[in-house]
Design a protein around this motif. Structure first.
Motif, short mmCIF file in Angstrom:
data_model
loop_
_atom_site.label_atom_id
_atom_site.label_comp_id
_atom_site.label_asym_id
_atom_site.label_seq_id
_atom_site.Cartn_x
_atom_site.Cartn_y
_atom_site.Cartn_z
N ILE A 134 -20.38 89.39 -31.91
CA ILE A 134 -20.24 90.06 -30.73
C ILE A 134 -21.49 90.83 -30.49
O ILE A 134 -22.55 90.86 -31.44
CB ILE A 134 -18.99 91.10 -30.93
CG1 ILE A 134 -19.37 91.82 -32.40
CG2 ILE A 134 -17.86 90.45 -30.91
CD1 ILE A 134 -18.48 93.03 -32.68
N GLN A 135 -21.64 91.59 -29.59
CA GLN A 135 -22.85 92.24 -29.11
C GLN A 135 -22.65 93.83 -29.75
O GLN A 135 -21.53 94.43 -29.74
CB GLN A 135 -22.96 92.44 -27.65
CG GLN A 135 -23.32 91.16 -26.87
CD GLN A 135 -24.75 90.56 -27.37
OE1 GLN A 135 -24.88 89.49 -27.59
NE2 GLN A 135 -25.66 91.58 -26.94
N GLU A 136 -23.84 94.38 -29.85
CA GLU A 136 -23.74 95.67 -30.65
C GLU A 136 -22.99 96.64 -29.52
O GLU A 136 -23.24 96.58 -28.49
CB GLU A 136 -25.16 96.10 -30.87
CG GLU A 136 -25.34 97.47 -31.77
CD GLU A 136 -26.45 97.61 -32.35
OE1 GLU A 136 -27.67 97.21 -31.47
OE2 GLU A 136 -26.70 97.97 -33.59
N GLY A 137 -22.27 97.69 -30.11
CA GLY A 137 -21.39 98.32 -29.22
C GLY A 137 -20.24 97.95 -28.83
O GLY A 137 -19.23 98.72 -28.23
N GLU A 138 -19.76 96.66 -29.00
CA GLU A 138 -18.39 96.16 -28.85
C GLU A 138 -17.54 96.39 -29.94
O GLU A 138 -17.86 96.72 -31.06
CB GLU A 138 -18.65 94.55 -28.44
CG GLU A 138 -19.13 94.33 -27.20
CD GLU A 138 -19.17 92.55 -26.79
OE1 GLU A 138 -19.31 92.41 -25.84
OE2 GLU A 138 -19.14 91.94 -27.72
N ASN A 139 -15.95 96.27 -29.86
CA ASN A 139 -15.28 96.32 -30.79
C ASN A 139 -15.04 94.99 -31.25
O ASN A 139 -15.06 93.87 -30.78
CB ASN A 139 -14.23 96.96 -30.28
CG ASN A 139 -14.20 98.09 -29.83
OD1 ASN A 139 -15.09 98.99 -29.84
ND2 ASN A 139 -13.18 98.63 -29.05
N ALA A 140 -14.75 95.06 -32.64
CA ALA A 140 -14.66 93.86 -33.36
C ALA A 140 -13.16 93.71 -34.07
O ALA A 140 -12.88 94.82 -34.61
CB ALA A 140 -15.58 93.57 -34.49
N THR A 141 -12.25 92.93 -33.90
CA THR A 141 -10.82 92.78 -34.37
C THR A 141 -10.90 91.43 -35.22
O THR A 141 -11.18 90.35 -34.69
CB THR A 141 -9.84 92.71 -33.33
OG1 THR A 141 -9.88 93.99 -32.44
CG2 THR A 141 -8.60 92.71 -33.94
N MET A 142 -10.28 91.75 -36.40
CA MET A 142 -10.14 90.75 -37.53
C MET A 142 -8.50 90.82 -37.73
O MET A 142 -8.15 91.85 -37.88
CB MET A 142 -11.08 90.82 -38.69
CG MET A 142 -12.53 90.47 -38.39
SD MET A 142 -13.78 91.12 -39.48
CE MET A 142 -13.94 92.74 -38.70
N ASN A 143 -8.18 89.63 -38.08
CA ASN A 143 -6.64 89.66 -38.31
C ASN A 143 -6.28 89.09 -39.58
O ASN A 143 -7.21 88.22 -40.09
CB ASN A 143 -5.80 88.79 -37.28
CG ASN A 143 -6.04 89.39 -35.96
OD1 ASN A 143 -5.72 90.39 -35.69
ND2 ASN A 143 -6.56 88.61 -35.14
N CYS A 144 -5.46 89.26 -40.56
CA CYS A 144 -4.98 88.86 -41.54
C CYS A 144 -3.57 88.36 -41.59
O CYS A 144 -2.64 89.42 -41.68
CB CYS A 144 -5.52 89.88 -42.80
SG CYS A 144 -4.69 89.35 -44.51
N SER A 145 -3.21 87.35 -42.10
CA SER A 145 -1.69 86.91 -42.46
C SER A 145 -1.61 86.87 -43.79
O SER A 145 -2.52 86.03 -44.38
CB SER A 145 -1.27 85.73 -41.44
OG SER A 145 -2.10 84.62 -41.83
N TYR A 146 -0.30 87.04 -44.28
CA TYR A 146 -0.19 86.91 -45.73
C TYR A 146 1.28 86.40 -45.93
O TYR A 146 2.26 86.15 -45.00
CB TYR A 146 -0.42 88.03 -46.65
CG TYR A 146 0.65 89.38 -46.04
CD1 TYR A 146 0.17 90.10 -45.21
CD2 TYR A 146 1.68 89.65 -46.52
CE1 TYR A 146 0.74 91.32 -44.64
CE2 TYR A 146 2.73 90.57 -46.21
CZ TYR A 146 2.10 91.55 -45.32
OH TYR A 146 2.77 92.48 -44.82
N LYS A 147 1.69 85.88 -47.05
CA LYS A 147 2.70 85.21 -47.39
C LYS A 147 4.18 85.72 -48.09
O LYS A 147 5.03 85.52 -47.52
CB LYS A 147 2.37 83.81 -47.80
CG LYS A 147 1.68 83.02 -47.30
CD LYS A 147 1.13 81.62 -48.07
CE LYS A 147 0.02 80.94 -47.40
NZ LYS A 147 -0.68 79.92 -48.28
N THR A 148 3.73 86.68 -48.89
CA THR A 148 4.75 87.11 -49.88
C THR A 148 4.87 88.62 -49.46
O THR A 148 4.01 88.93 -48.91
CB THR A 148 4.50 86.59 -51.30
OG1 THR A 148 3.48 87.23 -51.91
CG2 THR A 148 4.60 85.42 -51.41
#
Lengths: 112, 111
Positions: A13-27
């Protein structure tokens, strides 16, 4: 085996933008944590969210947790070049049992 | 506090040699973890100790790997004999209340 899986595996991404990361888990989990790793360094703890919490903030970081979907997201607002790193989610089953396992991470690149 | 201290930071050895990695956790922490990181497999939990007692070693890949924690301030991870596929970065982390504090890692290369 890994408990969490981050998505996407890479993000640019470009500086200043927002970054979204996702995580999925099992138990079932007691808490979920996010860590950051700069190249060639150890992991650094960013934030912990407990299973009875839905959202947590720390500075420019916002974490959400949806236990019904077994997923979490990490939002970094107003990103900076210094945020370039790999980000990992980690889950712990709790109950006095501290086996903390990590996903494979999201590699974030923030372009100045 | 100096944080979690690992040694050596880099180790290059030949196949068949014994490798010993060392870790000094943060004083007062009661849990210690050994992880291995590779590009292919990510961060794998090898073993963790609570109050110096091994609690879960199900991640130790095979009998060539062993870990000890003789006291609250010291732990070792030993590989004997080492193989090229053991090449990785090995991290030690300690914890008191959920949050893990990592060392800078020991980068192992087995030729």
């Amino acid at each position: 085996s890994q408990q969490g899986e981050e998505d996407p595996q890479a993000l640019s991404i470009q500086e200043g933008e927002n970054a979204t990361m996702n995580c999925s888990y099992k138990t079932s989990i007691n808490n979920l944590q996010w860590y950051r790793q700069n190249s060639g360094r150890g992991l650094v703890h960013l934030i912990l969210i407990r299973s009875n919490e839905r959202e947590k903030h720390s500075g420019r970081l916002r974490v959400t947790l949806d236990t019904s979907k077994k997923s979490s997201s990490l939002l970094i607002t107003a990103s900076r070049a210094a945020d370039t790193a790999s980000y990992f989610c980690a889950t712990g089953p709790g109950g006095g049992y501290q086996k903390v396992t990590f996903g494979i991470g999201t590699k974030l690149q923030v372009i100045p | 506090d100096a944080g979690v201290i690992q040694s050596p930071r880099h180790e290059v050895t030949e196949m068949g040699q014994e490798v010993t990695l060392r870790c000094k956790p943060i004083s007062g922490h009661n849990s210690l973890f050994w992880y291995r990181q590779t590009m292919m497999r990510g961060l794998e939990l090898l073993i963790y100790f609570n109050n110096n007692v091994p609690i879960d070693d199900s991640g130790m890949p095979e009998d060539r790997f062993s870990a000890k924690m003789p006291n609250a301030s010291f732990s070792t991870l030993k590989i004997q004999p080492s193989e090229p596929r053991d090449s990785a970065v090995y991290f030690c982390a300690s914890s008191l209340a959920g949050e893990l504090f990592f060392g800078e890692g020991s980068r192992l290369t087995v030729l």
